[in-house]
Motif scaffolding. Sequence first.
Motif, mmCIF file in Angstrom:
data_model
loop_
_atom_site.group_PDB
_atom_site.id
_atom_site.type_symbol
_atom_site.label_atom_id
_atom_site.label_comp_id
_atom_site.label_asym_id
_atom_site.label_seq_id
_atom_site.Cartn_x
_atom_site.Cartn_y
_atom_site.Cartn_z
ATOM 1 N N LYS A 260 93.909 -51.475 26.160
ATOM 2 C CA LYS A 260 92.756 -52.369 26.228
ATOM 3 C C LYS A 260 91.793 -51.987 25.126
ATOM 4 C CE LYS A 260 90.390 -53.187 29.949
ATOM 5 N NZ LYS A 260 89.613 -52.655 31.090
ATOM 6 N N PHE A 263 85.762 -50.606 26.007
ATOM 7 C CA PHE A 263 84.716 -51.348 26.713
ATOM 8 C C PHE A 263 83.364 -51.034 26.069
ATOM 9 C CE2 PHE A 263 81.546 -52.123 29.914
ATOM 10 C CZ PHE A 263 81.994 -53.262 30.570
ATOM 11 N N GLY A 264 82.581 -52.058 25.818
ATOM 12 C CA GLY A 264 81.203 -51.856 25.349
ATOM 13 C C GLY A 264 81.098 -51.182 23.983
ATOM 14 N N ASN A 317 81.464 -46.449 29.928
ATOM 15 C CA ASN A 317 82.317 -47.250 29.042
ATOM 16 C C ASN A 317 83.759 -46.763 29.079
ATOM 17 O OD1 ASN A 317 80.385 -49.037 28.197
ATOM 18 N ND2 ASN A 317 79.832 -47.882 26.371
ATOM 19 N N PHE A 320 85.282 -47.867 32.350
ATOM 20 C CA PHE A 320 85.576 -49.306 32.375
ATOM 21 C C PHE A 320 86.718 -49.653 31.425
ATOM 22 C CE2 PHE A 320 80.987 -49.929 33.851
ATOM 23 C CZ PHE A 320 81.381 -50.016 35.180
ATOM 24 N N THR A 321 86.900 -48.846 30.374
ATOM 25 C CA THR A 321 88.046 -49.098 29.498
ATOM 26 C C THR A 321 89.342 -48.849 30.262
ATOM 27 O OG1 THR A 321 86.728 -48.336 27.626
ATOM 28 C CG2 THR A 321 89.095 -48.515 27.272
#
Length: 616
Positions: A260, A263-264, A317, A320-321
């Motif tokens: 992925k 995130f952010g 972050n 969430f990743t």
Amino acid sequence: MDWITTVDHKKIAILYLIAGGLFFGIGGIEAILIRIQLMKPMNSFVSAQVFNELITMHGTTMIFLGVMPIIFAIMNAVVPLQIGARDVAFPFINALGFWTFLFGGLLLNLSWIMGGAPDAGWTSYMPLSSSEYSGTHGVDFYTIGLQIAGLGTLIGGINFLATIITMRAPGMSYMRMPMFTWTTFITSAIILFAFPAITVGLVLLTFDRILGANFFDVANGGNPVLWQHIFWIFGHPEVYILILPAFGIISEVIPTFARKRLFGYSSMVFATILIAFLGFMVWAHHMFTTGLGNVANALFSISTMLIAVPTGIKIFNWLFTMWGGQIRFTAANLFAVGFVPTFVMGGVTGVMLASAPADFQFHDTYFVVAHFHYVIVGGLVLGLFSGLHYWWPKMFGRVLSETLGKWTFWTFMIGFQLTFFVQHFLGLMGMQRRIVTYLPNQDFDLLNLVSSIGAFLMGVGVIMFLVNIVITTRKPVNAPNDPWEDGRTLEWSIPSPPPEYNFKQTPLVRGIDAYWKEKMAGHTEMTPAEPVGSIHMPSATPLPFIMSVGIFIAGLGLMFSKDDFGNAFMNGLFNNYIVVIIGLLITFGAMAMRSLYDDHGWHIEPEDQDEKGVRT
Ligand code: HEM
Ligand SMILES: [Cu+2]
């Protein structure tokens, strides 16, 4: 010879890795000796003097000569590739930075065989570090060795700033830079502003010790607390110099193995900048107990706690990743995932220490020792292991054994937790830091034994990593361009290891995670931004090496300039600064050669560039 004259960032990376690894090993042996001494109460394995030298050299070596060069190794190996460049901005300067660091480090470690190592702690507080209380040349080795090594670091930092500002491939705007490049960029900026402080401090301390000045001497109007300010104005930013690159590594490894994007990304960039900025505002949290006063303590307390905010953003972050990703627990990823909770532990004790009244209790106890090892070992060193397992194929063309890598992780991680978790409680129960031994039956005995056993286990983990390297090095060079198959950034689009010129054609960058973007568009390689053409290369040169040898000789000369060798010839050489002058002449001579002799480099013509960039 090739290695002494090289200016290729990929080879300089390997030099940094070897030298950093060597010093890391020396620092590790010192740590084991410290833990043997503290294994049981009233132990007399080493004398108090040797113990002081061990803790001083352990801290100094680990920070300045161990982990920083390994960080520089990874930066050198990876950053030019990540931004699509053929080398760094100043290849000559890059080599000079390495050699000055190495000779500074060698000088510092020579102290062991030249009359005693420094013994005033890695912080070298005055008046402990004055000639009065530290009569050997130990602290001179510290001031002069670090001065020379620090020059190398400063040079390296400036070089990376210039590289990242000027050498990015077409299309790679700042907000498309990979996270590791970002953290290298910010770290280099911190180096640029923090190292001059320690440079000045070391000059003043050298003056006090060798030339009889009184900057820190109360009796003559000096001020020892001044040293603490100077040291920590450098020292706190230094801890961010250490941890930000680890943040960068983690931010590359976690997305790759979660399949992925990070995130952010933009919040990650701004958190990094904010941490760097705040990092310069908090130095006096190391000095709460020096009597700064309530107002100053309160302000530094608050500014310190503020740093937890951007740091927390980063932690979330990463979580969430991973959230909802297809996570693969490779060795590199184990180290990265293990980093997160361990580093959080260190952050939490950091916030506890940031509370000034509480710090009056914690200060100078094993609680602080536990805190900074959670952030430095549990944070930075795990990050370095992660990065080394991740980029090893890119650096050496061979994938490290995954099985051994996982064993390394578990052994090191369990050893680490055993060693340092119990130190929190030792500290809370009142065991002072830097103490050579302790009385039995204070409830210290068992926890210290556990800590020492843990340290041995960490040693075993490091040895496993070395075994892995040896086994892997004997295998053929056959790593594919993108050995993890999910590489996202430009370095995975070229061969492992890359040819001398990295990119046959400079790639065109069309977004964050440039290589991943092309893969998603169905391409197998990057779109070139230029036609195939002749590639300009810098020439190899021995001058950086010679310049550093000169500085090394001058350093030794200065250190012994006031000594009586009981030999008229030697006294004449040293006492009249003749050795210093010879050293400086060598350095300035090499500098003059560099300035007067124009070297335009050389070219690799298209017919000598292999198809698909196989090595030349
Ligand atoms: C949330 C983040 C952090 C906070 C709030 C924090 C706070 C503190 C405080 C208040 C002290 C002084 C303790 C004392 O001497 O009484 C300290 C010491 C220390 N911290 Fe942190 N810290 C944080 C993160 C880090 C990081 C990321 C590193 C390194 C990578 C680090 C490395 C150190 C070191 C080396 C010392 C000991 C210095 C010495 O030798 O006296 N800290 N920390
Ligand atoms: Cu600090």
